[in-house]
Design a protein around this motif. Structure first.
Motif, PDB file in Angstrom:
ATOM      1  N   ASP A  28     -13.579  -2.946 -13.550  1.00 41.85           N
ATOM      2  CA  ASP A  28     -14.648  -3.710 -14.200  1.00 41.85           C
ATOM      3  C   ASP A  28     -15.326  -4.664 -13.223  1.00 41.85           C
ATOM      4  OD1 ASP A  28     -14.152  -2.449 -16.594  1.00 41.85           O
ATOM      5  OD2 ASP A  28     -12.989  -4.114 -17.446  1.00 41.85           O
ATOM      6  N   GLU A  29     -14.543  -5.184 -12.281  1.00 41.23           N
ATOM      7  CA  GLU A  29     -15.070  -6.146 -11.307  1.00 41.23           C
ATOM      8  C   GLU A  29     -16.018  -5.498 -10.299  1.00 41.23           C
ATOM      9  OE1 GLU A  29     -13.193  -8.724  -7.639  1.00 41.23           O
ATOM     10  OE2 GLU A  29     -11.954  -8.406  -9.404  1.00 41.23           O
ATOM     11  N   ILE A  30     -15.649  -4.303  -9.784  1.00 43.27           N
ATOM     12  CA  ILE A  30     -16.424  -3.725  -8.681  1.00 43.27           C
ATOM     13  C   ILE A  30     -17.108  -2.401  -9.033  1.00 43.27           C
ATOM     14  CG2 ILE A  30     -15.076  -4.905  -6.917  1.00 43.27           C
ATOM     15  CD1 ILE A  30     -13.600  -2.269  -6.370  1.00 43.27           C
ATOM     16  N   ASN A  31     -16.874  -1.810 -10.144  1.00 41.54           N
ATOM     17  CA  ASN A  31     -17.376  -0.554 -10.706  1.00 41.54           C
ATOM     18  C   ASN A  31     -16.475   0.620 -10.310  1.00 41.54           C
ATOM     19  OD1 ASN A  31     -18.526   1.077  -8.487  1.00 41.54           O
ATOM     20  ND2 ASN A  31     -20.260  -0.350  -8.455  1.00 41.54           N
ATOM     21  N   ILE A  32     -16.583   1.694 -11.063  1.00 41.05           N
ATOM     22  CA  ILE A  32     -15.666   2.828 -10.897  1.00 41.05           C
ATOM     23  C   ILE A  32     -15.805   3.495  -9.526  1.00 41.05           C
ATOM     24  CG2 ILE A  32     -17.198   4.481 -12.047  1.00 41.05           C
ATOM     25  CD1 ILE A  32     -13.339   4.448 -12.242  1.00 41.05           C
ATOM     26  N   LEU A  33     -17.013   3.653  -9.016  1.00 42.86           N
ATOM     27  CA  LEU A  33     -17.184   4.283  -7.703  1.00 42.86           C
ATOM     28  C   LEU A  33     -16.524   3.444  -6.610  1.00 42.86           C
ATOM     29  CD1 LEU A  33     -18.268   6.373  -5.720  1.00 42.86           C
ATOM     30  CD2 LEU A  33     -20.421   5.095  -5.697  1.00 42.86           C
ATOM     31  N   GLN A  34     -16.806   2.145  -6.592  1.00 47.11           N
ATOM     32  CA  GLN A  34     -16.226   1.289  -5.557  1.00 47.11           C
ATOM     33  C   GLN A  34     -14.703   1.220  -5.699  1.00 47.11           C
ATOM     34  OE1 GLN A  34     -17.948   0.291  -2.902  1.00 47.11           O
ATOM     35  NE2 GLN A  34     -19.596   1.423  -3.895  1.00 47.11           N
ATOM     36  N   ALA A  35     -14.198   1.234  -6.925  1.00 47.83           N
ATOM     37  CA  ALA A  35     -12.747   1.217  -7.143  1.00 47.83           C
ATOM     38  C   ALA A  35     -12.107   2.519  -6.657  1.00 47.83           C
ATOM     39  CB  ALA A  35     -12.435   0.985  -8.617  1.00 47.83           C
ATOM     40  N   THR A  36     -12.801   3.632  -6.870  1.00 51.26           N
ATOM     41  CA  THR A  36     -12.305   4.923  -6.378  1.00 51.26           C
ATOM     42  C   THR A  36     -12.243   4.923  -4.854  1.00 51.26           C
ATOM     43  OG1 THR A  36     -13.202   6.061  -8.305  1.00 51.26           O
ATOM     44  CG2 THR A  36     -12.762   7.414  -6.359  1.00 51.26           C
ATOM     45  N   LEU A  37     -13.296   4.453  -4.216  1.00 54.19           N
ATOM     46  CA  LEU A  37     -13.322   4.391  -2.752  1.00 54.19           C
ATOM     47  C   LEU A  37     -12.250   3.436  -2.234  1.00 54.19           C
ATOM     48  CD1 LEU A  37     -17.199   4.360  -2.248  1.00 54.19           C
ATOM     49  CD2 LEU A  37     -15.635   6.269  -1.799  1.00 54.19           C
ATOM     50  N   GLU A  38     -12.073   2.303  -2.905  1.00 59.22           N
ATOM     51  CA  GLU A  38     -11.029   1.352  -2.513  1.00 59.22           C
ATOM     52  C   GLU A  38      -9.647   1.989  -2.633  1.00 59.22           C
ATOM     53  OE1 GLU A  38      -9.640  -2.389  -4.915  1.00 59.22           O
ATOM     54  OE2 GLU A  38     -11.247  -3.014  -3.540  1.00 59.22           O
ATOM     55  N   GLY A  39      -9.427   2.732  -3.714  1.00 54.97           N
ATOM     56  CA  GLY A  39      -8.157   3.420  -3.906  1.00 54.97           C
ATOM     57  C   GLY A  39      -7.898   4.462  -2.829  1.00 54.97           C
ATOM     58  N   MET A  40      -8.942   5.188  -2.433  1.00 50.88           N
ATOM     59  CA  MET A  40      -8.795   6.174  -1.358  1.00 50.88           C
ATOM     60  C   MET A  40      -8.375   5.492  -0.058  1.00 50.88           C
ATOM     61  SD  MET A  40     -12.057   8.651  -1.839  1.00 50.88           S
ATOM     62  CE  MET A  40     -12.383   9.557  -3.330  1.00 50.88           C
ATOM     63  N   ARG A  41      -9.023   4.378   0.272  1.00 52.39           N
ATOM     64  CA  ARG A  41      -8.679   3.641   1.486  1.00 52.39           C
ATOM     65  C   ARG A  41      -7.238   3.134   1.404  1.00 52.39           C
ATOM     66  NH1 ARG A  41     -10.600  -0.720   0.674  1.00 52.39           N
ATOM     67  NH2 ARG A  41      -9.016  -2.126   0.910  1.00 52.39           N
ATOM     68  N   MET A  42      -6.845   2.605   0.250  1.00 52.57           N
ATOM     69  CA  MET A  42      -5.480   2.105   0.075  1.00 52.57           C
ATOM     70  C   MET A  42      -4.453   3.223   0.272  1.00 52.57           C
ATOM     71  SD  MET A  42      -6.080  -0.313  -3.279  1.00 52.57           S
ATOM     72  CE  MET A  42      -4.330  -0.360  -3.679  1.00 52.57           C
ATOM     73  N   ALA A  43      -4.751   4.412  -0.261  1.00 56.75           N
ATOM     74  CA  ALA A  43      -3.830   5.536  -0.124  1.00 56.75           C
ATOM     75  C   ALA A  43      -3.683   5.944   1.342  1.00 56.75           C
ATOM     76  CB  ALA A  43      -4.300   6.713  -0.969  1.00 56.75           C
ATOM     77  N   VAL A  44      -4.792   5.977   2.070  1.00 57.86           N
ATOM     78  CA  VAL A  44      -4.717   6.294   3.506  1.00 57.86           C
ATOM     79  C   VAL A  44      -3.887   5.237   4.231  1.00 57.86           C
ATOM     80  CG1 VAL A  44      -6.076   6.519   5.636  1.00 57.86           C
ATOM     81  CG2 VAL A  44      -6.845   7.640   3.540  1.00 57.86           C
ATOM     82  N   GLU A  45      -4.096   3.975   3.897  1.00 55.98           N
ATOM     83  CA  GLU A  45      -3.303   2.901   4.508  1.00 55.98           C
ATOM     84  C   GLU A  45      -1.818   3.081   4.188  1.00 55.98           C
ATOM     85  OE1 GLU A  45      -6.732  -0.590   4.394  1.00 55.98           O
ATOM     86  OE2 GLU A  45      -5.117  -0.617   2.907  1.00 55.98           O
ATOM     87  N   GLY A  46      -1.513   3.549   2.990  1.00 56.47           N
ATOM     88  CA  GLY A  46      -0.123   3.800   2.615  1.00 56.47           C
ATOM     89  C   GLY A  46       0.498   4.923   3.421  1.00 56.47           C
ATOM     90  N   VAL A  47      -0.237   6.007   3.608  1.00 56.06           N
ATOM     91  CA  VAL A  47       0.265   7.134   4.405  1.00 56.06           C
ATOM     92  C   VAL A  47       0.484   6.704   5.854  1.00 56.06           C
ATOM     93  CG1 VAL A  47      -0.349   9.386   5.385  1.00 56.06           C
ATOM     94  CG2 VAL A  47      -0.686   8.944   2.947  1.00 56.06           C
ATOM     95  N   MET A  48      -0.442   5.901   6.361  1.00 53.14           N
ATOM     96  CA  MET A  48      -0.360   5.461   7.756  1.00 53.14           C
ATOM     97  C   MET A  48       0.677   4.368   7.965  1.00 53.14           C
ATOM     98  SD  MET A  48      -4.392   5.439   8.808  1.00 53.14           S
ATOM     99  CE  MET A  48      -4.044   4.785  10.430  1.00 53.14           C
ATOM    100  N   GLY A  49       1.168   3.771   6.887  1.00 48.40           N
ATOM    101  CA  GLY A  49       2.134   2.693   7.021  1.00 48.40           C
ATOM    102  C   GLY A  49       1.495   1.345   7.264  1.00 48.40           C
ATOM    103  N   VAL A  50       0.166   1.245   7.077  1.00 44.63           N
ATOM    104  CA  VAL A  50      -0.535  -0.020   7.263  1.00 44.63           C
ATOM    105  C   VAL A  50      -0.118  -1.008   6.186  1.00 44.63           C
ATOM    106  CG1 VAL A  50      -2.818  -1.119   7.274  1.00 44.63           C
ATOM    107  CG2 VAL A  50      -2.483   1.086   8.406  1.00 44.63           C
TER     108      VAL A  50
END
Length: 160
Positions: A20-42
């Motif tokens: 609700d704060e950033i909209n569904i598209l931006q939240a989806t993109l944020e989630g994708m970045r977070m998942a990559v950071e998780g795989v990389m161990g960031v």
């Protein structure tokens, strides 16, 4: 997939409040970045917190797994933080999230063109379905275990 040797995965969970704060598209993109950071161990995950649950109160979080035992995960995390150039993210869609921690390319309809994107889509859907079953126990009046929160006629009538 999640039991395959040498596979590391991460699933990001972004809350309704954040969407609700950033909209569904931006939240989806944020989630994708977070998942990559998780795989990389960031992003590091504490042991018992490494589970998707309707009872979690964080605005956003990631769940990681794979690679092997805890020693292998620690080795992969150490290697990831020192060798980010060895990672390349394939993004389903036509937009690449900002501030990606590695090289990335977008791929329209990637879940039908690239096995790793298709596998990521399955992990995300299974995680979401499991969360909806938990939410169904908390809010049975919405019958979330049946329609998983998708805007079916039954869901729209319940939230009406």
């Amino acid at each position: 997939l999640i039991g395959s040797p040498g596979i590391r995965y991460a699933v990001a969970v972004v809350s309704a409040e954040r969407i609700d704060e950033i909209n569904i598209l931006q939240a989806t993109l944020e989630g994708m970045r977070m998942a990559v950071e998780g795989v990389m161990g960031v992003r590091s995950i504490a042991g018992d917190d490494n589970v998707a649950s309707a009872k979690r109160t964080e605005v956003s979080y990631i769940v990681t797994g794979g690679v092997g035992d805890d020693d292998d995960v620690a080795k992969a995390t150490t290697a990831a933080t020192t060798e980010t150039t060895s990672y390349h993210a394939l993004i389903d869609g036509n937009k690449i999230p900002k501030d990606m921690p590695c090289e990335a390319e977008s791929m329209t309809k990637g879940d039908g063109r690239e096995y790793s994107i298709g596998a990521a889509s399955i992990l995300a859907k299974v995680t979401r379905d499991r969360l909806m079953h938990e939410y169904d126990k908390m809010y049975p009046e919405y019958n979330l275990s049946q329609h998983k929160g998708y805007p079916t006629a039954a869901h729209m009538s319940a939230v009406g």
